[in-house]
Every structure is written in structure tokens, then in C-alpha cells.
Design an enzyme around this catalytic site. Structure first.
Site, mmCIF file in Angstrom:
data_model
loop_
_atom_site.group_PDB
_atom_site.id
_atom_site.type_symbol
_atom_site.label_atom_id
_atom_site.label_comp_id
_atom_site.label_asym_id
_atom_site.label_seq_id
_atom_site.Cartn_x
_atom_site.Cartn_y
_atom_site.Cartn_z
ATOM 1 N N ASP A 179 0.712 -1.379 -0.085
ATOM 2 C CA ASP A 179 0.250 0.147 -0.163
ATOM 3 C C ASP A 179 0.852 1.376 0.142
ATOM 4 O OD1 ASP A 179 -2.361 1.312 -0.195
ATOM 5 O OD2 ASP A 179 -2.688 1.340 2.180
ATOM 6 N N HIS A 234 2.265 3.532 -9.207
ATOM 7 C CA HIS A 234 1.888 2.090 -9.502
ATOM 8 C C HIS A 234 3.314 1.369 -10.207
ATOM 9 C CE1 HIS A 234 -1.861 2.273 -7.475
ATOM 10 N NE2 HIS A 234 -2.693 2.726 -8.494
ATOM 11 N N LEU A 287 11.107 -20.411 -4.740
ATOM 12 C CA LEU A 287 9.982 -19.685 -4.115
ATOM 13 C C LEU A 287 8.786 -19.735 -4.857
ATOM 14 C CD1 LEU A 287 9.204 -17.054 -2.492
ATOM 15 C CD2 LEU A 287 9.951 -15.471 -4.462
HETATM 16 C C1 IPE Z 1 -5.295 -2.682 0.009
HETATM 17 O O1 IPE Z 1 -5.058 -1.447 -0.264
HETATM 18 C C2 IPE Z 1 -5.358 -3.572 -1.338
HETATM 19 C C3 IPE Z 1 -3.989 -3.813 -1.820
HETATM 20 C C4 IPE Z 1 -2.984 -3.393 -1.494
HETATM 21 C C5 IPE Z 1 -4.130 -4.166 -3.231
HETATM 22 P P1 IPE Z 1 -6.153 -0.465 -0.431
HETATM 23 O O2 IPE Z 1 -5.582 1.044 -0.495
HETATM 24 O O3 IPE Z 1 -7.301 -0.754 -1.339
HETATM 25 O O4 IPE Z 1 -6.979 -0.471 1.196
HETATM 26 P P2 IPE Z 1 -7.859 0.410 1.804
HETATM 27 O O5 IPE Z 1 -8.898 1.147 0.837
HETATM 28 O O6 IPE Z 1 -7.047 1.826 2.274
HETATM 29 O O7 IPE Z 1 -8.275 -0.096 2.820
HETATM 30 C C1 IPE Z 2 -1.582 0.247 -3.354
HETATM 31 O O1 IPE Z 2 -1.418 1.669 -3.314
HETATM 32 C C2 IPE Z 2 -1.872 -0.417 -4.563
HETATM 33 C C3 IPE Z 2 -3.224 -0.861 -4.721
HETATM 34 C C4 IPE Z 2 -3.977 -0.828 -4.017
HETATM 35 C C5 IPE Z 2 -3.485 -1.464 -6.177
HETATM 36 P P1 IPE Z 2 -2.500 2.460 -3.260
HETATM 37 O O2 IPE Z 2 -2.970 3.120 -4.457
HETATM 38 O O3 IPE Z 2 -3.564 2.231 -2.550
HETATM 39 O O4 IPE Z 2 -1.793 3.831 -2.525
HETATM 40 P P2 IPE Z 2 -2.509 4.852 -1.473
HETATM 41 O O5 IPE Z 2 -3.056 4.352 -0.423
HETATM 42 O O6 IPE Z 2 -3.568 5.575 -2.224
HETATM 43 O O7 IPE Z 2 -1.475 5.864 -1.066
HETATM 44 MG MG MG Z 3 -4.118 2.324 -0.394
#
Ligand code: IPE
Ligand code: IPE
Ligand code: MG
Length: 254
Positions: free
Chosen positions: A26, A43, A137
Site C-alpha cells: 500500500d 503503481h 520460491l
Molecule cells: C489494499 O489497499 C489492497 C491492496 C494493496 C491491493 P487499499 O488501498 O485498497 O486499502 P484501503 O482502501 O486503504 O483499506
Molecule cells: C496500493 O497503493 C496499490 C493498490 C491498491 C492497487 P494505493 O494505490 O492504495 O496507494 P494509496 O493508499 O492511495 O497511497
Molecule cells: Mg491504499
């Protein structure tokens, strides 16, 4: 060592080093925002951190790495971002599976793949087929994955396979991670302290490690830090801690 031990039914043998690390990757969006860049570039940088983590695992003899890449709730994001994420997943499979195979990595995907394009579904299946016999792995990518979906899906599969009653043993055979031991360590980057519908069944006795580091910045040092934090934990699985062990002699004399 048997692949699967249910932590609610028996105590795993040796948990001093994690066999299975799961990561909620995240913070890509915030990483980009801090740099006044569009979220999707976060990303793209996140993919570099994925490569580093995979290399770290096969260099450090971690047997299973499970990465949360796209949740069943991430469809709620703008269409442009969703399309970018799916295209990035497809591109990385097209470009990286040969390298994974050369490094003896077995690739797996968990989640509901039926919502993906035919092309992506075929690519996932082919990547799993090509790397199926690799013994290093096991890299699992969770995409369109939701922990609740997994449990409901497993229940339906169990019923379709003629089970009239559901038990822990029956259900766990049909869960998406049925090929892997339960995660020993869960790392979540990006500062949030929640599970966000990840592998809820499998995480019941997993050690949780939350870090403020944003996923694109997660490097070898951060991985070592998480492993060090894990090594300091006492995993009790419901037992009294070792300091509470009383010898039979003490009981008799009391
Ligand atoms: C969790 O992250 C899902 C992934 C890392 C793929 P999110 O960014 O979607 O989670 P929330 O919405 O903050 O809980
Ligand atoms: C995690 O990073 C990747 C996915 C959920 C696909 P985020 O896109 O949720 O990044 P933040 O939480 O908005 O910073
Ligand atoms: Mg996120």
C-alpha cells in the site's frame, strides 16, 4: 516438511524463520502525490519494489511470498486507474515470467480471475503452467481477491464436491491458498493498520507488521527490518508463554 498445517488444529513445527511472507503493498498513490505525479506512476514504481522483494525472497530462502496487488474493492477506483493496474499486471506477466522461471520461481494467482479479459486469463494460466514444477520460491499474486469472496467460494466448491457438512479441514482444501502454509508474517506498507479484506482465513495466527514506508520505497533494508521484528515475537498459538511453564514437581508441591 508438510506444506499445510492448520494453526488452529496443531502447532506448526518450526516458526523461527518465516516460511511464508504476505504483503499488502500500500501507498503507491501517496508516493506519487508527494512528488506531484499522477497516481498511476506510483503503481509503476511499485512494480520495481515487487521485483526487489521477489529477489529478496529467493535469495533469503523464503518459500512463499504472497502479494496483494488488487482487491475485490479496488474496482471502486476511477476506470483509468483500474485499467492501468490491469494493463500493468498483464505487461509484467508478459515480460517477467521467463525470468521467474529461470530463477526456479513457481507463479500462482489467487482471486476471481473470471472478471479479467480472456487474454489476461490465458496469460495467468500459461504463467502458472510454465512455472508449475519449479521448486524454489512460490510467488502468489492476489488480484481481484477478497477474503470474504474466498471463504464463500470455497464453501460453494465444497458443496459442489459433495460435502454435506463444512469443517475447517474441508473448507481449507477449497480456499485459494490451499497450496501454501498459512502466512507466518504479514507486512503492510503505507501506514494503514488494517487487513482490507486480504486472506482473512489464513491470517488468524500470522504475525502482523505495519510500517509507514510507502510501497515504492520498500527495499531490502525494510524487508530485513520486518524479519527482525518477526524474530523478536513469541508465537504462542493460544498456549501460555514459555515463562509460565510450571514443572510437574511444582504442581505436586503446591
Ligand atoms: C489494499 O489497499 C489492497 C491492496 C494493496 C491491493 P487499499 O488501498 O485498497 O486499502 P484501503 O482502501 O486503504 O483499506
Ligand atoms: C496500493 O497503493 C496499490 C493498490 C491498491 C492497487 P494505493 O494505490 O492504495 O496507494 P494509496 O493508499 O492511495 O497511497
Ligand atoms: Mg491504499
Amino acid at each position: 516438511m508438510p506444506v499445510k498445517t492448520s494453526t488452529t488444529r496443531e502447532i506448526p513445527n518450526n516458526v523461527s524463520a518465516p516460511r511464508h511472507v504476505a504483503i499488502i503493498m500500500d501507498g503507491n498513490g501517496r508516493w506519487a502525490k508527494e512528488r506531484y505525479l499522477p497516481r498511476v506512476l506510483g503503481h509503476r514504481r511499485g512494480l520495481k519494489a515487487v521485483r526487489k522483494s521477489v529477489e529478496f525472497c529467493y535469495q533469503n530462502n523464503i518459500e512463499f511470498l504472497t502479494l496483494f496487488a488488487f482487491s475485490s474493492e479496488n474496482w471502486r477506483r476511477p476506470l483509468e486507474e483500474v485499467s492501468f493496474l490491469l494493463a500493468l499486471f498483464q505487461k509484467s506477466l508478459e515480460e517477467e515470467v521467463t525470468k521467474l522461471d529461470e530463477n526456479n520461481v513457481r507463479f500462482k494467482m489467487i482471486g476471481d480471475r473470471s472478471k479479467f479479459s480472456k487474454k489476461l486469463q490465458d496469460l495467468i494460466q500459461e504463467s502458472e503452467r510454465v512455472t508449475h514444477d519449479n521448486t524454489g520460491l512460490t510467488l502468489t499474486v492476489a488480484a481481484n481477491y477478497g477474503g470474504r469472496w474466498d471463504i464463500v467460494n470455497a464453501t460453494n466448491q465444497a458443496i459442489l464436491n459433495g460435502h454435506l457438512e463444512i469443517s475447517e479441514d474441508v473448507l481449507s482444501q477449497f480456499l485459494q491458498l490451499n497450496f501454501a502454509p498459512e502466512p507466518d508474517l504479514l507486512i503492510r506498507t503505507g501506514g494503514e493498520v488494517r487487513i482490507s479484506n486480504f486472506v482473512i482465513w489464513d491470517l488468524v495466527y500470522t504475525e502482523l507488521c505495519f510500517t509507514d514506508v510507502l510501497w515504492p520505497d520498500f527495499d531490502e533494508k525494510c524487508f530485513y527490518d520486518a524479519l527482525n521484528r518477526y524474530s523478536e515475537r513469541e508465537r504462542r498459538f493460544g498456549r501460555a508463554g514459555t515463562e509460565h511453564e510450571i514443572s510437574p514437581k511444582e504442581i505436586i508441591n503446591s
